[in-house]
Every structure is written in structure tokens, then in C-alpha cells.
Design a protein around this motif. Structure first.
Motif, short mmCIF file in Angstrom:
data_model
loop_
_atom_site.label_atom_id
_atom_site.label_comp_id
_atom_site.label_asym_id
_atom_site.label_seq_id
_atom_site.Cartn_x
_atom_site.Cartn_y
_atom_site.Cartn_z
N PHE A 110 0.85 -1.18 0.00
CA PHE A 110 0.00 0.00 0.00
C PHE A 110 0.90 1.25 0.00
CE2 PHE A 110 -4.54 -1.00 1.27
CZ PHE A 110 -4.46 -2.36 0.98
N SER A 111 0.64 2.15 -0.89
CA SER A 111 1.36 3.43 -0.85
C SER A 111 0.72 4.33 0.20
CB SER A 111 1.29 4.12 -2.22
OG SER A 111 -0.05 4.48 -2.51
N ASP A 112 1.45 5.39 0.60
CA ASP A 112 0.89 6.34 1.57
C ASP A 112 -0.39 6.97 1.02
OD1 ASP A 112 3.06 5.71 3.06
OD2 ASP A 112 3.87 7.75 3.19
N VAL A 113 -0.40 7.21 -0.27
CA VAL A 113 -1.58 7.82 -0.89
C VAL A 113 -2.79 6.90 -0.77
CG1 VAL A 113 -2.59 8.62 -3.07
CG2 VAL A 113 -0.22 9.20 -2.49
N GLN A 114 -2.57 5.61 -1.02
CA GLN A 114 -3.67 4.65 -0.95
C GLN A 114 -4.20 4.52 0.48
OE1 GLN A 114 -2.68 0.82 -2.58
NE2 GLN A 114 -4.77 0.02 -2.40
N ILE A 115 -3.29 4.50 1.44
CA ILE A 115 -3.70 4.42 2.85
C ILE A 115 -4.51 5.65 3.23
CG2 ILE A 115 -2.86 4.46 5.23
CD1 ILE A 115 -0.51 2.73 4.33
N ARG A 116 -4.06 6.82 2.80
CA ARG A 116 -4.78 8.05 3.13
C ARG A 116 -6.16 8.08 2.45
NH1 ARG A 116 -1.17 11.07 5.84
NH2 ARG A 116 1.05 10.92 5.30
N GLU A 117 -6.22 7.60 1.23
CA GLU A 117 -7.51 7.58 0.52
C GLU A 117 -8.50 6.65 1.23
OE1 GLU A 117 -6.79 6.41 -3.48
OE2 GLU A 117 -6.13 8.42 -4.13
N ASN A 118 -8.04 5.49 1.62
CA ASN A 118 -8.93 4.55 2.31
C ASN A 118 -9.37 5.08 3.66
OD1 ASN A 118 -8.68 2.90 0.13
ND2 ASN A 118 -7.78 1.16 1.20
N ALA A 119 -8.48 5.77 4.35
CA ALA A 119 -8.85 6.38 5.64
C ALA A 119 -9.94 7.41 5.43
CB ALA A 119 -7.61 7.02 6.29
N GLY A 120 -9.81 8.22 4.36
CA GLY A 120 -10.83 9.22 4.06
C GLY A 120 -12.16 8.60 3.69
N LYS A 121 -12.11 7.52 2.89
CA LYS A 121 -13.36 6.82 2.52
C LYS A 121 -14.05 6.24 3.76
CE LYS A 121 -11.84 5.41 -2.12
NZ LYS A 121 -11.46 4.24 -2.96
N ALA A 122 -13.26 5.61 4.64
CA ALA A 122 -13.84 5.01 5.84
C ALA A 122 -14.48 6.07 6.72
CB ALA A 122 -12.75 4.26 6.62
N LEU A 123 -13.80 7.20 6.87
CA LEU A 123 -14.34 8.29 7.70
C LEU A 123 -15.65 8.80 7.12
CD1 LEU A 123 -13.95 10.22 10.09
CD2 LEU A 123 -12.64 11.72 8.56
N LYS A 124 -15.70 8.99 5.82
CA LYS A 124 -16.93 9.48 5.17
C LYS A 124 -18.06 8.46 5.33
CE LYS A 124 -18.69 11.11 0.71
NZ LYS A 124 -18.35 11.39 -0.72
N ASN A 125 -17.76 7.20 5.13
CA ASN A 125 -18.77 6.15 5.28
C ASN A 125 -19.35 6.14 6.69
OD1 ASN A 125 -18.42 5.28 2.64
ND2 ASN A 125 -16.95 3.67 3.19
N MET A 126 -18.47 6.23 7.67
CA MET A 126 -18.91 6.16 9.07
C MET A 126 -19.75 7.37 9.47
SD MET A 126 -15.28 4.67 10.47
CE MET A 126 -15.63 4.64 12.23
N MET A 127 -19.41 8.53 8.95
CA MET A 127 -20.18 9.74 9.27
C MET A 127 -21.60 9.67 8.70
SD MET A 127 -18.44 11.82 11.19
CE MET A 127 -18.21 10.28 12.04
N HIS A 128 -21.75 8.97 7.55
CA HIS A 128 -23.06 8.84 6.94
C HIS A 128 -23.82 7.59 7.41
CE1 HIS A 128 -21.26 11.76 4.15
NE2 HIS A 128 -22.51 12.12 3.88
N ASP A 129 -23.14 6.77 8.20
CA ASP A 129 -23.76 5.52 8.68
C ASP A 129 -23.33 5.29 10.13
OD1 ASP A 129 -25.20 3.17 8.59
OD2 ASP A 129 -23.63 2.02 7.57
N TYR A 130 -23.48 6.34 10.94
CA TYR A 130 -22.88 6.35 12.28
C TYR A 130 -23.48 5.27 13.19
CZ TYR A 130 -20.49 8.39 16.29
OH TYR A 130 -19.67 8.59 17.36
N GLY A 131 -24.70 4.88 12.94
CA GLY A 131 -25.33 3.87 13.77
C GLY A 131 -24.66 2.51 13.70
N MET A 132 -23.93 2.28 12.63
CA MET A 132 -23.22 1.01 12.47
C MET A 132 -21.81 1.05 13.04
SD MET A 132 -25.41 -0.99 11.17
CE MET A 132 -24.41 -2.39 10.68
#
Length: 589
Positions: free
Chosen positions: A89-111
Motif C-alpha cells: 500500500f502506498s501512503d496515498v492509498q492508505i490516506r484515501e482509504n482512511a478518508g473513505k472510511a471516515l466518510k462512510n462512518m459519518m453517513h452511517d454512524y449507527g453502524m
């Protein structure tokens, strides 16, 4: 989490200050970097609302920091990259996945399921309310003491002279009067009745229900103890105590008779009158002396009976053939008598505990109330009586990964409820994490059992999956503090053992003399004395055995109340790579 082969259950043995919260957050974030929707399949539980809130905040904060390249998240990023799964994993890929996970969790906080263990079990029970005969709008109550007090008052208020309960309480009152101590009947019964919320009481109740062919969900309707049952037991115990005493005296007399026939006296036995000979002689004379450690040790080896000399071999031979079986019988009788006395002392509250249990359940039903203390029991009842996957799937839980914090505070029933979830996760090759420290187990009053964590490596269900990882670096304390703790407690443990041995083997007068002598020599109030430091300079260089009490003594004489050691006694701080890691030997905190 990086796993070895099929070691899918990682256990972190984490002392205070060893970075366990950091590791928990890292392991959680790793799963999100691997798959940004994994939060839906992760259950993380801890024991307090504060810890839950802190864990959520840390994970969200670090996801944001990693995604935006903040320096405060560099340690987390570096730890993630150490895992071989992210080697490509490149640093860019890790950062992108972290951003995706954060966005998903904010829109689906109950899970985003990080919660207390009680909250998790309650959510399961609410989904299973119908199966447990609970109403959907039941009210969960935490105030067990208040409810118990109300139940005792109600029971006493509604008493009728014709009731069996009335006679039991009357006998109990007469017993307390005979003890000639200050007491209040409501308080006395209430204190003992708290046991209805103990897990051992509930497990006893479960066993009784099964013997009667009833379901555990009928626990509300059946008392754990029947008064007639307890009364019959009491009568049996009262009759048996004299028989046990008589048997022990007879066995002890057999010992003296064998000694006399063999020409043996106390001088031929180890420790003479203070040892096993004196103990058995006291029982033969009906003085009923208590055994000490040395007496109990005589059950382990015949050599421990004999004193070096002409009759050594004879004593060893007789010990193997005759004396050890005699001692075993006497000690067994003594254990029975001690337990019987404790039981008979509390026999009347024990006879009442079933009635109080019924009253508590009745009041709860009338007020549509459910006690938090019953949560683990009822869920365990459903798990045992039903298909396990169905129970959890019906409640909407489809977890693949589990993380349990402060595991040393888990109770037996809570652990039994977690087992099927954990087993399901590891059996399909998904990773789970357990974090705890047996030294920090402080919730025994809430049925916590540190032995579950201590023995998980040998647990029959999980021993093939466990990957044991002690966290040995301390990030919180200065080097001299860690070194002092390691030095002090390694010595204190040995000295306290010596004190225990002294208290359990020496007569009372000798124990008092030993404590006085230690106090005169400068030891502390409970009798541990290490002696004086050889020199001020030597003590500054390092904590030696003879310096520990000196430090303690100086602290007490200085009149300090805020704890700690004076600055002149501290050693230079020893730190590791980043200036904060300190090796914590032996789990010192």
C-alpha cells in the motif's frame, strides 16, 4: 492485525501506560484501511461510557489525521505500515482509504459499534424481548440496592404470623439477640440478600431450573432456594458437626497411639510441638488447634514429618503408611466443620433469600422494570437453549471482527455470552482482539473474573487460535519510577509471603512479638522490615533490598501526603528510542 498461521485471536497483556489504547485504535483503523466498510462488521466493547467515547473520538480523529496528512497521526500511519498486509500500500492509498472510511462512518454512524458491554447485551435482549417474555417497552434499572431494600421492606410489612417466613425471621432475631451485638433486621437481611445478583447464585438457580425441567426464561417464577430444603440441610449439618469432631479426635488419638507403640515422641518430628505432632496432639486432647502452613505441607511429603536423627527413617515410613492418611482425614473433618459453622451462621438469611428473590421479581414485573444485573444471565439462558447463530442474527448482529477492552473485568456469564461470537469470527479466519491486564482487575464486586484472561491460552475452545502478546514498554512513567516499582514489588512479594507464613504457623503471642520487633527495627506497621540502607550513596546509585524500607520510613517521617519519593532519592531517568519508552519488567506499572 497481523496473525501467525491460524492465530486469529490476538491477546494483548497490557499494563497501565503500555499504550493499549493506541494499539486498539491502530488495530481498528487497520481493518478500515483494508476495507473502508469494515466498520459495519466490527464490534468493539469496553466497560465504561467514558472509555467508549474516548475510543470513538480517537479513531475518528486519527482517520481524519491520516487522511489529511497531519503530523499528529504519523505514529499511527507508521504502525499501520509495519503490518505486512500493507506492504504494497502506498501512503496515498492508505490516506484515501482512511478518508473513505471516515466518510462512510459519518453517513452511517449507527453502524459504528463501539459500546459498553452492558449496552451491547441490552440491545440484544430488546430484540429478544418476546422470546424472554419481556415487554417491548420495559425500563432498565441500575439501582439494585434501592430495589432490594424495597423488596425486604415489602416482605417484612406483609408478614403474617402463620407464614413460614415469620418463623424464620423470628429465629433469626433470637439468634442476633444471642450474639449481643447492635443490629437492624432490615439491614442484616438486605446485606446478605445482595447475593441474588451474584453470578454464582444465578448459575445455581439455572441448575435448579434445569433439574425441574423448566426453561431459564422462567427464572422470574422460581426461587433459587426453598425454605424447607435449606432447613433440612441445616438439620443435617447440625447433626454432622459433632460426628466430624468425634472422628477427627479419634484419628488424632490413633496417631498418638502409633507413636507410643513405636517409641516416638515430639522430639522425633519436625518442629516438635509447633509442627504436625503438636497439631494432632491438640486434637487428640480436644483442644482443636488450627493447622498452619507447615502442617498442610506434611500432606505433600513424608520427609516433612521427620527430624534428622536416629528415628528419621522410622518416622518417614510411618508417615507414608499411617500418619499422612490420618492427617488427611483430620484436615478434611476440620474443613467440613469450618464450612458448616459459616453456613449455620448465615442459615436464616439463606432461608429467606429465595423469598426476597421472588419479591424482587414480582416488584419488577409490576413496574415493568428490568434489572441490568440480570442481562448476562438471561442472554446466556437464550444462548444455551437456542441455536446460537439465530440468537445473534435475529438481533441484526453479523460481526466478523471483535475487540474487547479491559478484558480482566469480564465476568463468567459475560464471557460465556461472548464465546459463540468470538468462535464464529476466528473459525472463519477473521481476526479478534482482547486487551487486558490481570493486575488491574478491580471489579470483583461486579462478578469480574481475572482468571478468564489469565487462562485463555489454555482455554479448550481458543487455545489453537490465541496469539499472546505482552506489551512490555511503559510510555507513561519515568524510568526511575518503573525501576523503583520493579525493585520494590519483587522484594515486597517475598517479604509478605514470609509474613503470611509466620502468621499461619506461629502462636498468637509470637506473631505480636515479631510485629513489635519489626517496628522497633524500623519496619512499617504491618511488619515487613528490610533493614537499613548500607549508605546514602549506595541508595542513590540504585534501590537495594536494604534501602526499600528506608525510603518508606523517610516518606512517612517527612509528613508527605501526596505520595512519591523525594527528588534526591530518584535515579536518573532511563528512556528508550523516543524518549518516553521505559522497559517495564515483570509487569510493573
Amino acid at each position: 492485525m497481523t496473525t501467525n498461521s491460524n492465530k486469529y485471536l490476538k491477546v494483548l497483556s497490557a499494563s497501565a501506560g503500555s499504550g493499549k489504547t493506541f494499539r486498539l485504535a491502530v488495530e481498528y483503523i487497520k481493518l478500515l484501511i483494508e476495507n473502508p466498510v469494515n466498520y459495519k462488521y466490527i464490534l468493539a466493547v469496553t466497560f465504561t461510557n467514558k472509555a467508549t467515547s474516548e475510543m470513538k473520538d480517537r479513531i475518528l480523529t486519527q482517520l481524519y489525521g491520516i487522511a489529511h496528512g497531519l503530523a499528529s497521526s504519523n505514529d499511527y500511519l507508521a504502525k499501520i505500515k509495519e503490518d505486512e498486509r500493507f506492504r504494497h500500500f502506498s501512503d496515498v492509498q492508505i490516506r484515501e482509504n482512511a478518508g473513505k472510511a471516515l466518510k462512510n462512518m459519518m453517513h452511517d454512524y449507527g453502524m459504528f459499534r463501539i459500546e459498553t458491554i452492558d449496552s451491547f447485551f441490552q440491545s440484544i435482549l430488546r430484540e429478544l424481548a418476546h422470546e424472554l417474555r419481556l415487554s417491548n417497552n420495559l425500563r432498565v434499572d441500575l439501582k439494585t440496592d434501592e430495589i432490594l431494600k424495597n423488596a425486604v421492606k415489602t416482605m417484612l410489612r406483609d408478614l403474617k404470623e402463620s407464614d413460614n417466613v415469620f418463623q424464620v425471621i423470628k429465629n433469626y432475631v433470637e439468634q442476633k439477640i444471642g450474639e449481643n451485638i447492635e443490629w437492624k433486621i432490615e439491614d442484616e437481611i438486605g446485606v446478605f440478600a445482595k447475593h441474588i445478583f451474584d453470578e454464582q447464585f444465578m448459575l445455581h438457580k439455572q441448575k435448579k431450573l434445569r433439574e425441574q425441567g423448566l426453561q431459564d426464561k422462567e427464572m422470574m417464577d422460581v426461587p433459587a432456594f426453598d425454605m424447607d430444603e435449606v432447613k433440612n440441610y441445616k438439620d443435617k449439618v447440625f447433626k454432622t458437626i459433632p460426628q466430624k469432631k468425634k472422628h477427627a479426635v479419634s484419628k488424632a488419638k490413633d496417631f498418638l497411639k502409633t507413636c507410643e507403640e513405636s517409641g516416638l515422641t515430639k522430639e522425633h518430628f519436625a518442629q516438635g510441638q509447633k509442627g504436625v505432632y503438636g497439631f494432632l496432639e491438640s486434637w487428640a486432647n480436644e483442644e482443636q488447634k488450627s493447622p498452619g502452613k507447615n502442617v498442610n505441607n506434611c500432606l505433600e511429603s513424608a520427609e516433612k514429618w521427620a527430624k534428622r536423627g536416629v528415628h528419621h527413617d522410622l518416622v518417614v515410613h510411618l508417615a507414608e503408611e499411617t500418619f499422612m492418611p490420618i492427617l488427611k482425614d483430620v484436615l478434611a473433618d476440620l474443613d467440613y466443620i469450618k464450612q458448616a459453622k459459616v453456613i449455620t451462621k448465615h442459615i436464616y438469611p439463606l432461608m429467606l433469600i429465595g423469598e426476597i428473590d421472588k419479591m424482587v421479581r414480582s416488584l419488577n414485573s409490576d413496574e415493568n422494570r428490568f434489572l441490568l444485573a440480570d442481562t448476562s444471565y438471561l442472554l446466556n439462558a437464550m444462548i444455551q437453549d437456542s441455536d446460537i447463530p439465530f440468537i445473534y442474527e435475529k438481533s441484526g448482529t453479523k460481526f466478523k471482527y471483535m475487540m474487547i477492552d479491559e478484558f480482566q473485568d469480564t465476568s463468567t456469564l459475560q464471557w460465556k455470552n461472548f464465546v459463540p461470537l468470538l468462535m464464529n469470527c476466528v473459525s472463519i479466519g477473521c481476526e479478534c482482539l482482547i486487551v487486558g491486564d490481570v493486575k488491574q482487575s478491580i471489579y470483583r464486586w461486579r462478578n469480574s473474573d481475572w482468571e478468564i484472561l489469565n487462562g485463555i491460552k489454555d482455554n479448550e475452545d481458543f487455545k489453537d487460535y490465541v496469539d499472546w502478546n505482552p506489551l512490555e514498554d511503559n510510555y507513561r512513567s519515568a524510568g526511575n519510577v518503573v525501576e523503583f516499582n520493579n525493585a520494590f514489588f519483587s522484594i515486597a512479594a517475598l517479604e509478605l509471603q514470609k509474613l503470611y507464613d509466620l502468621k499461619t504457623t506461629e502462636p498468637q503471642d509470637n506473631r505480636k512479638s515479631a510485629r513489635r520487633k519489626c517496628a522497633e527495627d524500623g519496619g512499617d506497621s504491618f511488619g515487613v522490615c528490610y533493614g537499613r540502607a548500607e549508605s546514602e550513596e549506595k541508595r542513590r546509585q540504585g534501590l537495594c533490598e536494604s534501602g526499600v524500607c528506608e525510603l518508606s520510613r523517610e516518606y512517612k517521617s517527612s509528613g508527605k501526603k501526596d505520595g512519591g519519593i523525594s527528588a534526591r532519592d530518584q535515579q536518573p531517568e532511563r528512556t528508550a528510542d523516543k524518549g518516553r519508552n521505559v522497559q517495564a519488567e515483570g509487569g510493573a506499572q
